[in-house]
Design a protein around this motif. Structure first.
Motif, short mmCIF file in Angstrom:
data_model
loop_
_atom_site.label_atom_id
_atom_site.label_comp_id
_atom_site.label_asym_id
_atom_site.label_seq_id
_atom_site.Cartn_x
_atom_site.Cartn_y
_atom_site.Cartn_z
N GLN A 1 36.39 38.38 38.20
CA GLN A 1 34.95 38.54 38.10
C GLN A 1 34.37 39.05 39.42
O GLN A 1 33.50 39.92 39.42
CB GLN A 1 34.29 37.22 37.70
CG GLN A 1 34.54 36.85 36.26
CD GLN A 1 33.92 35.52 35.91
OE1 GLN A 1 34.15 34.51 36.58
NE2 GLN A 1 33.13 35.49 34.85
N LYS A 2 34.86 38.50 40.54
CA LYS A 2 34.37 38.96 41.85
C LYS A 2 34.68 40.43 42.06
O LYS A 2 33.84 41.20 42.55
CB LYS A 2 35.00 38.12 42.97
CG LYS A 2 34.46 36.73 43.06
CD LYS A 2 35.21 35.92 44.13
CE LYS A 2 34.83 34.46 44.07
NZ LYS A 2 35.68 33.65 44.97
N LEU B 1 35.01 42.66 39.86
CA LEU B 1 34.18 43.47 38.96
C LEU B 1 32.70 43.35 39.29
O LEU B 1 31.86 43.96 38.64
CB LEU B 1 34.42 43.03 37.50
CG LEU B 1 35.83 43.30 36.97
CD1 LEU B 1 36.02 42.63 35.62
CD2 LEU B 1 36.09 44.79 36.86
N TRP C 1 40.70 34.21 36.92
CA TRP C 1 39.52 34.74 36.25
C TRP C 1 38.36 34.89 37.24
O TRP C 1 37.64 35.87 37.22
CB TRP C 1 39.14 33.85 35.08
CG TRP C 1 37.87 34.25 34.39
CD1 TRP C 1 36.73 33.52 34.29
CD2 TRP C 1 37.61 35.48 33.71
NE1 TRP C 1 35.78 34.21 33.58
CE2 TRP C 1 36.29 35.43 33.22
CE3 TRP C 1 38.36 36.62 33.46
CZ2 TRP C 1 35.71 36.46 32.50
CZ3 TRP C 1 37.78 37.67 32.75
CH2 TRP C 1 36.47 37.57 32.28
N GLU C 2 38.21 33.92 38.12
CA GLU C 2 37.14 33.96 39.10
C GLU C 2 37.29 35.17 40.03
O GLU C 2 36.33 35.87 40.34
CB GLU C 2 37.09 32.66 39.92
CG GLU C 2 36.66 31.44 39.13
CD GLU C 2 37.75 30.87 38.23
OE1 GLU C 2 38.96 31.20 38.41
OE2 GLU C 2 37.40 30.12 37.31
N GLN D 1 30.75 40.62 39.17
CA GLN D 1 30.02 39.77 38.23
C GLN D 1 29.84 38.38 38.79
O GLN D 1 30.53 37.83 39.51
CB GLN D 1 30.75 39.69 36.89
CG GLN D 1 30.81 41.04 36.22
CD GLN D 1 31.52 40.96 34.88
OE1 GLN D 1 31.91 39.92 34.39
NE2 GLN D 1 31.68 42.11 34.25
#
Length: 87
Positions: free
Chosen positions: A82-83, A85, A78-79, A87
């Motif tokens: 996010q990177k 994307l 998930w991390e 975010q």
């Protein structure tokens, strides 16, 4: 397996059916053969939304490919997502 009721039983239990439709539809039979199904309004709207989403062929193909990638273990954390994307 969904519960089955005859038309007569369904008619007799009509006022109680909504409480029984929370988990799955009820199959209603006539002469031993299924003729209709009763389901909660929530279940129906969820089913219709799913059909609408899956009728989008481009989305459905991307979904199938994503599921195949997950089955092959081609996932990211998930991390990391996010990177990627920003975010």
């Amino acid at each position: 397996m969904p519960k089955r009721l005859t038309l007569t039983e369904a008619q007799q239990q009509m006022l109680d059916l909504p409480a029984e439709l929370t988990n799955e539809p009820i199959i209603i039979t006539k002469d031993g053969q299924p003729v209709m199904a009763a389901m909660s309004y929530e279940h129906l709207t969820s089913l219709l939304e799913t059909l609408e989403i899956l009728s989008d062929t481009e989305f459905a193909e991307k979904l199938r490919e994503s599921m195949a990638q997950a089955d092959r273990g081609e996932t990211i954390s998930w991390e990391d997502a996010q990177k990627q994307l920003g975010q």
